[in-house]
Scaffold this motif. Structure first.
Motif, PDB file in Angstrom:
ATOM      1  N   VAL A   1      74.190  36.327  32.699  1.00  0.00           N
ATOM      2  CA  VAL A   1      73.469  36.972  33.798  1.00  0.00           C
ATOM      3  C   VAL A   1      73.819  38.460  33.840  1.00  0.00           C
ATOM      4  CG1 VAL A   1      73.207  37.070  36.310  1.00  0.00           C
ATOM      5  CG2 VAL A   1      73.255  34.855  35.141  1.00  0.00           C
ATOM      6  N   MET A   2      75.102  38.765  33.622  1.00  0.00           N
ATOM      7  CA  MET A   2      75.503  40.180  33.613  1.00  0.00           C
ATOM      8  C   MET A   2      74.868  40.909  32.433  1.00  0.00           C
ATOM      9  SD  MET A   2      76.884  42.862  34.673  1.00  0.00           S
ATOM     10  CE  MET A   2      77.563  42.283  36.223  1.00  0.00           C
ATOM     11  N   ARG A   3      74.774  40.243  31.293  1.00  0.00           N
ATOM     12  CA  ARG A   3      74.153  40.889  30.139  1.00  0.00           C
ATOM     13  C   ARG A   3      72.686  41.192  30.429  1.00  0.00           C
ATOM     14  NH1 ARG A   3      74.244  39.942  23.648  1.00  0.00           N
ATOM     15  NH2 ARG A   3      73.255  41.969  23.289  1.00  0.00           N
ATOM     16  N   ALA A   4      72.002  40.218  31.046  1.00  0.00           N
ATOM     17  CA  ALA A   4      70.599  40.447  31.409  1.00  0.00           C
ATOM     18  C   ALA A   4      70.507  41.639  32.361  1.00  0.00           C
ATOM     19  CB  ALA A   4      70.024  39.192  32.063  1.00  0.00           C
ATOM     20  N   ARG A   5      71.440  41.730  33.261  1.00  0.00           N
ATOM     21  CA  ARG A   5      71.420  42.825  34.222  1.00  0.00           C
ATOM     22  C   ARG A   5      71.585  44.169  33.510  1.00  0.00           C
ATOM     23  NH1 ARG A   5      75.231  43.318  39.552  1.00  0.00           N
ATOM     24  NH2 ARG A   5      75.202  45.585  39.591  1.00  0.00           N
ATOM     25  N   GLN A   6      72.567  44.219  32.592  1.00  0.00           N
ATOM     26  CA  GLN A   6      72.802  45.480  31.884  1.00  0.00           C
ATOM     27  C   GLN A   6      71.620  45.837  30.989  1.00  0.00           C
ATOM     28  OE1 GLN A   6      76.681  45.126  30.003  1.00  0.00           O
ATOM     29  NE2 GLN A   6      77.750  45.438  31.948  1.00  0.00           N
ATOM     30  N   ALA A   7      70.905  44.808  30.491  1.00  0.00           N
ATOM     31  CA  ALA A   7      69.777  45.071  29.586  1.00  0.00           C
ATOM     32  C   ALA A   7      68.459  45.150  30.336  1.00  0.00           C
ATOM     33  CB  ALA A   7      69.697  43.967  28.528  1.00  0.00           C
ATOM     34  N   GLN A   8      68.507  45.035  31.660  1.00  0.00           N
ATOM     35  CA  GLN A   8      67.271  45.010  32.463  1.00  0.00           C
ATOM     36  C   GLN A   8      66.331  43.912  31.947  1.00  0.00           C
ATOM     37  OE1 GLN A   8      66.465  47.081  35.340  1.00  0.00           O
ATOM     38  NE2 GLN A   8      68.681  46.856  35.151  1.00  0.00           N
ATOM     39  N   ALA A   9      66.902  42.727  31.763  1.00  0.00           N
ATOM     40  CA  ALA A   9      66.151  41.604  31.200  1.00  0.00           C
ATOM     41  C   ALA A   9      66.036  40.478  32.219  1.00  0.00           C
ATOM     42  CB  ALA A   9      66.856  41.102  29.940  1.00  0.00           C
TER      43      ALA A   9
ATOM     44  N   HIS B   1      74.866  24.238  34.046  1.00  0.00           N
ATOM     45  CA  HIS B   1      75.999  23.676  34.777  1.00  0.00           C
ATOM     46  C   HIS B   1      77.110  23.217  33.844  1.00  0.00           C
ATOM     47  CE1 HIS B   1      73.668  20.304  33.311  1.00  0.00           C
ATOM     48  NE2 HIS B   1      74.819  19.638  33.303  1.00  0.00           N
ATOM     49  N   ASP B   2      76.824  23.204  32.541  1.00  0.00           N
ATOM     50  CA  ASP B   2      77.718  22.519  31.603  1.00  0.00           C
ATOM     51  C   ASP B   2      79.098  23.172  31.507  1.00  0.00           C
ATOM     52  OD1 ASP B   2      77.191  20.351  29.237  1.00  0.00           O
ATOM     53  OD2 ASP B   2      78.779  21.777  28.729  1.00  0.00           O
ATOM     54  N   GLY B   3      80.116  22.321  31.509  1.00  0.00           N
ATOM     55  CA  GLY B   3      81.493  22.803  31.482  1.00  0.00           C
ATOM     56  C   GLY B   3      81.857  23.559  30.214  1.00  0.00           C
ATOM     57  N   SER B   4      81.119  23.341  29.133  1.00  0.00           N
ATOM     58  CA  SER B   4      81.487  23.995  27.880  1.00  0.00           C
ATOM     59  C   SER B   4      81.182  25.493  27.900  1.00  0.00           C
ATOM     60  CB  SER B   4      80.782  23.333  26.698  1.00  0.00           C
ATOM     61  OG  SER B   4      79.407  23.639  26.720  1.00  0.00           O
ATOM     62  N   TYR B   5      80.460  25.976  28.890  1.00  0.00           N
ATOM     63  CA  TYR B   5      80.232  27.427  28.982  1.00  0.00           C
ATOM     64  C   TYR B   5      81.492  28.171  29.399  1.00  0.00           C
ATOM     65  CZ  TYR B   5      75.273  26.867  28.250  1.00  0.00           C
ATOM     66  OH  TYR B   5      74.068  26.586  27.681  1.00  0.00           O
ATOM     67  N   LYS B   6      82.425  27.434  29.992  1.00  0.00           N
ATOM     68  CA  LYS B   6      83.665  28.089  30.411  1.00  0.00           C
ATOM     69  C   LYS B   6      84.667  28.025  29.267  1.00  0.00           C
ATOM     70  CE  LYS B   6      86.856  29.478  33.481  1.00  0.00           C
ATOM     71  NZ  LYS B   6      86.824  30.736  34.222  1.00  0.00           N
ATOM     72  N   GLN B   7      85.226  29.165  28.891  1.00  0.00           N
ATOM     73  CA  GLN B   7      86.254  29.168  27.849  1.00  0.00           C
ATOM     74  C   GLN B   7      87.599  28.903  28.507  1.00  0.00           C
ATOM     75  OE1 GLN B   7      86.032  31.316  24.233  1.00  0.00           O
ATOM     76  NE2 GLN B   7      87.779  32.573  24.773  1.00  0.00           N
ATOM     77  N   GLU B   8      88.293  27.872  28.018  1.00  0.00           N
ATOM     78  CA  GLU B   8      89.545  27.488  28.662  1.00  0.00           C
ATOM     79  C   GLU B   8      90.751  28.135  27.989  1.00  0.00           C
ATOM     80  OE1 GLU B   8      89.665  26.348  31.528  1.00  0.00           O
ATOM     81  OE2 GLU B   8      87.832  25.202  31.857  1.00  0.00           O
ATOM     82  N   GLU B   9      90.550  29.304  27.390  1.00  0.00           N
ATOM     83  CA  GLU B   9      91.671  30.116  26.938  1.00  0.00           C
ATOM     84  C   GLU B   9      91.241  31.564  27.139  1.00  0.00           C
ATOM     85  OE1 GLU B   9      91.014  30.616  22.221  1.00  0.00           O
ATOM     86  OE2 GLU B   9      91.524  28.592  22.868  1.00  0.00           O
ATOM     87  N   SER B  10      92.179  32.481  27.102  1.00  0.00           N
ATOM     88  CA  SER B  10      91.836  33.856  27.405  1.00  0.00           C
ATOM     89  C   SER B  10      90.922  34.445  26.338  1.00  0.00           C
ATOM     90  CB  SER B  10      93.113  34.687  27.489  1.00  0.00           C
ATOM     91  OG  SER B  10      92.803  35.959  28.002  1.00  0.00           O
ATOM     92  N   PRO B  11      89.893  35.187  26.668  1.00  0.00           N
ATOM     93  CA  PRO B  11      89.371  35.448  28.007  1.00  0.00           C
ATOM     94  C   PRO B  11      88.654  34.234  28.604  1.00  0.00           C
ATOM     95  CG  PRO B  11      87.998  36.522  26.339  1.00  0.00           C
ATOM     96  CD  PRO B  11      89.145  35.888  25.609  1.00  0.00           C
ATOM     97  N   ARG B  12      89.044  33.903  29.826  1.00  0.00           N
ATOM     98  CA  ARG B  12      88.516  32.695  30.466  1.00  0.00           C
ATOM     99  C   ARG B  12      87.171  32.966  31.118  1.00  0.00           C
ATOM    100  NH1 ARG B  12      92.496  28.745  31.074  1.00  0.00           N
ATOM    101  NH2 ARG B  12      94.287  29.450  29.888  1.00  0.00           N
ATOM    102  N   TYR B  13      86.192  33.305  30.304  1.00  0.00           N
ATOM    103  CA  TYR B  13      84.893  33.682  30.864  1.00  0.00           C
ATOM    104  C   TYR B  13      83.963  32.490  30.943  1.00  0.00           C
ATOM    105  CZ  TYR B  13      83.096  33.612  26.050  1.00  0.00           C
ATOM    106  OH  TYR B  13      82.724  33.238  24.780  1.00  0.00           O
ATOM    107  N   ASN B  14      82.977  32.585  31.822  1.00  0.00           N
ATOM    108  CA  ASN B  14      81.919  31.595  31.863  1.00  0.00           C
ATOM    109  C   ASN B  14      80.684  32.222  31.212  1.00  0.00           C
ATOM    110  OD1 ASN B  14      79.680  29.959  32.584  1.00  0.00           O
ATOM    111  ND2 ASN B  14      80.909  29.057  34.210  1.00  0.00           N
ATOM    112  N   GLY B  15      80.264  31.651  30.090  1.00  0.00           N
ATOM    113  CA  GLY B  15      79.146  32.200  29.319  1.00  0.00           C
ATOM    114  C   GLY B  15      77.883  32.356  30.149  1.00  0.00           C
ATOM    115  N   ARG B  16      77.693  31.462  31.120  1.00  0.00           N
ATOM    116  CA  ARG B  16      76.507  31.576  31.960  1.00  0.00           C
ATOM    117  C   ARG B  16      76.560  32.851  32.789  1.00  0.00           C
ATOM    118  NH1 ARG B  16      77.124  27.662  36.212  1.00  0.00           N
ATOM    119  NH2 ARG B  16      78.638  29.207  36.905  1.00  0.00           N
ATOM    120  N   ASP B  17      77.693  33.101  33.403  1.00  0.00           N
ATOM    121  CA  ASP B  17      77.790  34.265  34.273  1.00  0.00           C
ATOM    122  C   ASP B  17      77.773  35.562  33.465  1.00  0.00           C
ATOM    123  OD1 ASP B  17      77.836  32.498  36.373  1.00  0.00           O
ATOM    124  OD2 ASP B  17      80.019  32.344  36.368  1.00  0.00           O
ATOM    125  N   VAL B  18      78.369  35.524  32.273  1.00  0.00           N
ATOM    126  CA  VAL B  18      78.313  36.703  31.405  1.00  0.00           C
ATOM    127  C   VAL B  18      76.864  36.934  30.964  1.00  0.00           C
ATOM    128  CG1 VAL B  18      79.168  37.770  29.289  1.00  0.00           C
ATOM    129  CG2 VAL B  18      80.693  36.335  30.653  1.00  0.00           C
TER     130      VAL B  18
END
Ligand code: ADP
Ligand code: ZN
Length: 743
Positions: free
Chosen positions: A354-362, A335-352
């Motif tokens: 999950v996507m990485r696990a999906r792409q790696a079948q992990a 839930h931690d706010g530091s996973y979100k990068q507040e400059e471009s690219p504004r990604y959320n490390g948590r959600d990325v």
């Protein structure tokens, strides 16, 4: 056309798609993930091959420019990382080059093959001098100012090559050094300063898992063995022993020959998880975090890339670590706010992640005592598997929480009360018993603002629409957004009045009050003002752990996953600091902060107590936090989000258009919004434009609008299309998909 070989190259330029380049005749075709030198306008840039473009029908030799040099024969970035970054660029509506730059190790922007090989060595690092920290920016040129601002944001200093990549030339730096504002030092790259702190080889008796831990590990093991992509939400109360579960799972995944990636919020603040992994896996672990210098990060990255490690523990950007055959991704305190990068690219490390696990079948495991609304919603809907850990290890009770209604305190003891009677008495008892206490106030500084009693003028930031915060120790008033500061005035700057009142208070004032009340106690403070220097936080926390400090005062930095067994009291000074903010996550953040800080008490053999001071004792965030009742909070908060149409009830994009004047920003935002509304069939709503809550920031005027709907991809595409026709506005627009904060 015959013989024309084309590659798609991502270049580090904001908001730009990949570009097509040709390959000169004798040049071997670079694989995806290889670096190439390419011309762009009058510049030569290091780009990364993201695709091979055989099918660019109709492109002639005259239309494309050629690659100047191929820097890598083998992929520099592994193809799966290129794929992940491509997804990030699309999902978060940023340039592919920006996303890839985040995945690249530092010093990757070599300008020739020889330079690429020479990266393993000392680097020159620039950082601000004491004088530079309070430099008068208005007296400097634009480039110099930019350099100072960049350095203010990175107290550990910046590699001069990084500065150069951002357009800060050596002569600019030299002038700043001449003005004594900047210091340049050589830094060796072969050591990781945190590594020593994390290396804790003290032998420990292996823990016997509790039945709850065993059950959780069993579920997670089952998910891993079922193969394929799965996401689990490990919902464990504070002190339930999640770390031990991660460790055992990681060991099994490693034995199965797969790699393990562990994301943690901030290593300096929560070294325990990284240290535990280091203890268990020794040199097969790489630690990646922002406290490392560029050179150190570069070396760590190459260790991973070579396959010398199979476990990586790191902060947000470690989600792009080039680990092989990934089997498990853990996101601790998801839930931690530091996973979100507040400059471009504004990604959320948590959600990325999950996507990485999906792409790696992990398997992805998201762990928290206070899950983000989005994550818990996914767990309830069955998208994620909910794995609960309901009891603390050894059945230690959660802290008792007492609410103090500050309205009554003020009525009885006047408006200047900082520490209530109950909290003061409880602290006195703990000190007498040689136990430790933590006191939290999520606002730094001495006072929140200055106000003139004669004309009611406040001291405001010249660049931002906020009041300056009083920092008494350094006798300055400072802007917490742009770092502007001015000496504390003796008289009102507007009317010359001599009665200037301090309004509100922060951690500096709390520390002073604690010292005054308990002169014998050993008191220390942790906030961004006291831990500017690298390593300062670890040193302070280590002293607290060694019981050389009795009372630790601090901001949310002290609320995170620390484990101090002698802390039996936690005081929260103003539980409602965040509740007044016009941000849809204010209630959630307050709940998380209170639950986490209450979770710091009573982790040893002596039961703990938390005392929460507030002006809103009946607010549901505070009530549920006091009962540590996450499901109750979730239910109430979800009702609010549904009623107001905020995530997770809808998908949200926050757009902020910046301009020289409020009118210009409003006009530009209006144009984009009009384009978005042009198609009445669209599956989203646009709200705004309206002046942003923070309507002026760093001298720029800000106008905001929201796109809300249920089809995130359609919303994003519409916004990107609306901005595509106005590149000038695009450059001044922040597009924030799934924002953490809308201020
Ligand atoms: P969480 O992250 O869930 O808040 P931690 O992982 O920090 O909890 O664990 C809390 C404390 O309990 C730590 O000191 C840890 O060493 C200890 N602990 C964990 N599992 C066990 C166990 N099975 N038996 C005894 N102590 C344990
Ligand atoms: Zn400011």
């Amino acid at each position: 056309m015959h013989g024309l070989r084309l590659v798609r190259v991502a270049v580090p330029v904001p908001a730009l798609d990949s570009l097509t380049y040709g390959l000169p005749p004798a040049t071997p075709v670079p694989p995806t993930g290889a670096r190439v030198l390419v011309p762009l306008g009058s510049r030569v840039l290091t780009g990364c091959v993201v695709d091979h473009d055989e099918a660019s029908a109709g492109v002639t030799e005259a239309q494309v420019k050629n690659v100047i040099e191929v820097l890598d024969r083998e992929p520099f970035l592994p193809p799966d990382v290129v794929k992940l970054a491509t997804w990030v660029a699309e999902y978060y509506a940023c340039g592919i080059g920006e996303a890839l730059a985040t995945a690249m190790p530092p010093l990757a922007a070599a300008t020739s093959v020889e330079r690429a090989a020479a990266a393993f060595r000392t680097v020159r690092v620039a950082h601000l001098s004491a004088q530079g920290q309070d430099a008068n920016l208005s007296a400097l040129g634009a480039r110099q100012r930019e350099a100072i601002e960049l350095l203010q944001g990175t107290p550990e200093g910046l590699d001069t090559s990084v500065l150069a990549a951002r357009g800060i030339s050596a002569p600019t730096l030299k002038r700043l050094v001449g003005l004594s504002l900047v210091i340049i030092a050589k830094r060796r790259v072969d050591r990781d300063p945190f590594q020593a702190a994390l290396r804790d080889d003290e032998p420990r008796a292996p823990l016997v898992l509790t039945p709850d831990q065993n059950a959780a590990l069993g579920s997670l093991r089952g998910l891993f063995r079922s193969g394929g992509f799965r996401t689990a939400m490990l919902h464990g109360v504070t002190g339930s022993g999640k770390t031990e579960v991660y460790l055992r799972l990681a060991a099994e995944v490693r034995e199965a020959g797969r790699g393990v990636l562990v994301l943690v919020p901030e290593i300096a603040l929560t070294p325990a998880v990284a240290a535990a992994f280091r203890r268990t896996f020794g040199d097969r672990v790489a630690i990646q975090h922002s406290g490392l210098s560029d050179g150190e990060r570069h070396d760590q990255w190459h260790r991973i890339r070579r396959g010398d490690v199979d476990v990586v523990v790191g902060t947000r950007s470690a989600v792009f670590a080039p680990l092989r055959s990934l089997g498990l991704v853990v996101v601790d305190e998801e839930h931690d706010g530091s996973y979100k990068q507040e400059e471009s690219p504004r990604y959320n490390g948590r959600d990325v992640a999950v996507m990485r696990a999906r792409q790696a079948q992990a398997l992805a495991v998201l762990g928290s005592a206070t899950p983000a609304m989005e994550s818990y919603q996914n767990a309830l809907s069955g998208r994620y598997t909910l794995v609960p850990l309901q009891r603390r290890v050894l059945d230690r009770p959660l802290a008792d929480v007492r609410i103090v209604d500050m309205r009554e305190e003020y009525a009885n003891d006047g408006p200047d009360v900082v520490i209530s009677r109950s909290l003061g008495e409880a602290m006195g008892e703990r000190l007498a018993r040689r136990e430790q206490a933590m006191v939290l106030l999520n606002r730094r500084g001495y006072a929140r603002a200055l106000i003139c009693r004669q004309c009611a003028a406040t001291l405001e930031c010249p660049n931002c629409s906020v009041c300056l915060t009083v920092h008494r120790a350094v006798r300055r008033a400072r802007c917490h957004y742009c770092n502007y500061s001015a000496p504390l005035p003796d008289v009102c700057v507007r009317c010359g009045g001599r009665y200037i009142e301090l309004v509100g208070f922060g951690t500096e004032r709390v520390e002073a009050d604690v010292r005054e009340r308990f002169p014998e106690a050993r008191v220390a403070r942790v906030d961004r003002d006291t831990i500017r220097k690298r390593g300062a936080i670890s040193a302070l926390l280590a002293r607290f752990a060694a019981r050389e400090i009795d009372v630790l005062v601090g901001t949310q930095m002290i609320a995170k996953g620390h484990d101090f067994p002698r802390v039996t009291l936690v005081g929260v000074i103003s539980a409602d600091v965040g509740l007044g903010l016009a941000d849809f996550r204010a209630g959630e953040r307050t709940f998380q902060l209170l639950t986490q800080i209450a979770g710091r008490a009573g982790r040893g053999e002596i039961p703990g107590e938390a005392i929460v001071q507030t002006l809103f004792p009946t607010h549901y965030s505070i009530q549920h936090a006091c009962r540590q009742d996450y499901p109750g909070f979730f239910e109430d908060e979800l009702k609010f989000r549904q009623a107001m149409k905020y995530p997770p009830a809808v998908a949200l994009i926050n757009a902020i258009v910046k301009g020289r004047s409020p009118q210009a920003a409003m006009r530009d935002a209006g144009e984009v919004v009009q384009a978005l509304r042009a198609n009445p069939q669209v599956p989203y709503r646009v709200l705004g434009p309206a002046p942003a809550a923070l309507n002026r920031l760093k001298g720029e005027h800000r106008v905001q609008f929201f796109v809300k709907g249920t089809h995130r991809a359609a919303m994003r595409q519409a916004l990107v299309a609306a901005l595509a026709s106005r590149p000038d506005i695009r450059r001044r627009t922040i597009v924030d998909v799934d924002p953490m904060s809308v201020l």
